[in-house]
Motif scaffolding. Structure first.
Motif, PDB file in Angstrom:
ATOM      1  N   SER A   1     -41.070  27.166 -15.374  1.00 13.12           N
ATOM      2  CA  SER A   1     -40.562  26.507 -16.562  1.00 13.12           C
ATOM      3  C   SER A   1     -41.740  25.863 -17.287  1.00 13.12           C
ATOM      4  CB  SER A   1     -39.528  25.451 -16.191  1.00 13.12           C
ATOM      5  OG  SER A   1     -40.156  24.343 -15.602  1.00 13.12           O
ATOM      6  N   PRO A   2     -41.628  25.635 -18.594  1.00 13.73           N
ATOM      7  CA  PRO A   2     -42.729  25.014 -19.335  1.00 13.73           C
ATOM      8  C   PRO A   2     -43.160  23.669 -18.761  1.00 13.73           C
ATOM      9  CG  PRO A   2     -41.106  25.902 -20.846  1.00 13.73           C
ATOM     10  CD  PRO A   2     -40.532  26.018 -19.453  1.00 13.73           C
ATOM     11  N   LEU A   3     -42.267  22.944 -18.106  1.00 15.13           N
ATOM     12  CA  LEU A   3     -42.622  21.648 -17.524  1.00 15.13           C
ATOM     13  C   LEU A   3     -43.546  21.789 -16.312  1.00 15.13           C
ATOM     14  CD1 LEU A   3     -39.178  19.844 -17.695  1.00 15.13           C
ATOM     15  CD2 LEU A   3     -41.126  19.567 -19.235  1.00 15.13           C
ATOM     16  N   CYS A   4     -43.516  22.945 -15.656  1.00 13.08           N
ATOM     17  CA  CYS A   4     -44.349  23.163 -14.467  1.00 13.08           C
ATOM     18  C   CYS A   4     -45.709  23.737 -14.822  1.00 13.08           C
ATOM     19  CB  CYS A   4     -43.655  24.138 -13.507  1.00 13.08           C
ATOM     20  SG  CYS A   4     -42.151  23.500 -12.788  1.00 13.08           S
ATOM     21  N   ARG A   5     -45.889  24.194 -16.024  1.00 11.54           N
ATOM     22  CA  ARG A   5     -47.144  24.831 -16.417  1.00 11.54           C
ATOM     23  C   ARG A   5     -48.195  23.795 -16.761  1.00 11.54           C
ATOM     24  NH1 ARG A   5     -44.493  29.282 -20.444  1.00 11.54           N
ATOM     25  NH2 ARG A   5     -43.101  30.150 -18.873  1.00 11.54           N
ATOM     26  N   THR A   6     -49.423  24.137 -16.441  1.00  9.28           N
ATOM     27  CA  THR A   6     -50.524  23.263 -16.809  1.00  9.28           C
ATOM     28  C   THR A   6     -50.987  23.623 -18.208  1.00  9.28           C
ATOM     29  OG1 THR A   6     -52.085  24.773 -15.778  1.00  9.28           O
ATOM     30  CG2 THR A   6     -51.301  22.937 -14.434  1.00  9.28           C
ATOM     31  N   PRO A   7     -51.488  22.651 -18.974  1.00  5.78           N
ATOM     32  CA  PRO A   7     -51.916  22.950 -20.353  1.00  5.78           C
ATOM     33  C   PRO A   7     -53.125  23.847 -20.395  1.00  5.78           C
ATOM     34  CG  PRO A   7     -52.227  20.617 -19.805  1.00  5.78           C
ATOM     35  CD  PRO A   7     -51.624  21.277 -18.628  1.00  5.78           C
TER      36      PRO A   7
ATOM     37  N   LEU B   1     -42.544  34.556  -9.897  1.00  7.07           N
ATOM     38  CA  LEU B   1     -41.487  33.649 -10.306  1.00  7.07           C
ATOM     39  C   LEU B   1     -41.922  32.988 -11.605  1.00  7.07           C
ATOM     40  CD1 LEU B   1     -38.806  32.312  -9.351  1.00  7.07           C
ATOM     41  CD2 LEU B   1     -40.226  30.577  -8.244  1.00  7.07           C
ATOM     42  N   ALA B   2     -41.104  33.098 -12.634  1.00  3.58           N
ATOM     43  CA  ALA B   2     -41.423  32.457 -13.913  1.00  3.58           C
ATOM     44  C   ALA B   2     -41.364  30.949 -13.738  1.00  3.58           C
ATOM     45  CB  ALA B   2     -40.450  32.903 -14.995  1.00  3.58           C
TER      46      ALA B   2
ATOM     47  N   PHE C   1     -51.504  31.645 -10.512  1.00  5.17           N
ATOM     48  CA  PHE C   1     -50.731  31.454 -11.733  1.00  5.17           C
ATOM     49  C   PHE C   1     -51.244  32.445 -12.768  1.00  5.17           C
ATOM     50  CE2 PHE C   1     -50.701  27.473  -9.437  1.00  5.17           C
ATOM     51  CZ  PHE C   1     -49.355  27.191  -9.407  1.00  5.17           C
ATOM     52  N   ILE C   2     -50.349  33.305 -13.254  1.00  7.46           N
ATOM     53  CA  ILE C   2     -50.722  34.350 -14.208  1.00  7.46           C
ATOM     54  C   ILE C   2     -49.681  34.380 -15.313  1.00  7.46           C
ATOM     55  CG2 ILE C   2     -51.185  36.807 -14.523  1.00  7.46           C
ATOM     56  CD1 ILE C   2     -51.739  36.919 -11.461  1.00  7.46           C
ATOM     57  N   ASN C   3     -50.109  34.110 -16.536  1.00  9.10           N
ATOM     58  CA  ASN C   3     -49.232  34.209 -17.709  1.00  9.10           C
ATOM     59  C   ASN C   3     -47.875  33.543 -17.514  1.00  9.10           C
ATOM     60  OD1 ASN C   3     -51.214  35.738 -19.040  1.00  9.10           O
ATOM     61  ND2 ASN C   3     -50.435  37.626 -18.152  1.00  9.10           N
ATOM     62  N   GLY C   4     -47.884  32.297 -17.047  1.00 11.21           N
ATOM     63  CA  GLY C   4     -46.637  31.560 -16.890  1.00 11.21           C
ATOM     64  C   GLY C   4     -45.828  31.914 -15.665  1.00 11.21           C
TER      65      GLY C   4
END
Length: 93
Positions: free
Chosen positions: A87-93, A84-85, A29-32
């Motif tokens: 979505s904000p819901l899939c990103r960890t804080p 693959l970008a 995971f790199i920059n979203g």
């Protein structure tokens, strides 16, 4: 995440069918973005090919091009990658 599953499946299938030796998968995971890397021991650079309408294979890299935000192959030809970008819901804080 269905897009990520499709991308992994297509890249791994290509490595198993057309590559040599062991096949490895790395996700990062790199920059979203989710980066998917698939490596085999073949230095042959994978390239999209034109599949006829009745062909049962030959569309994998076209699917990768259509779904991924970016894709490529390392200079030595042994690793095919895509991103693959998320979505904000899939990103960890």
């Amino acid at each position: 995440m269905a897009d990520a599953e499709l991308l992994v499946t297509e890249l791994v299938t290509n490595a198993l069918r057309h590559g040599r030796g062991d096949v490895g998968v790395r996700l990062s995971f790199i920059n979203g973005h989710l980066r998917i890397e698939v490596r085999d021991d073949s230095p042959e650079v994978p390239e999209p090919r034109a599949a006829a309408s009745l062909d049962e294979s030959g569309r994998g890299l076209f699917l990768v091009q259509a779904v991924a935000d970016d894709w490529g192959v390392t200079d030595n030809g042994m690793t095919t990658w895509c991103s693959l970008a998320l979505s904000p819901l899939c990103r960890t804080p």
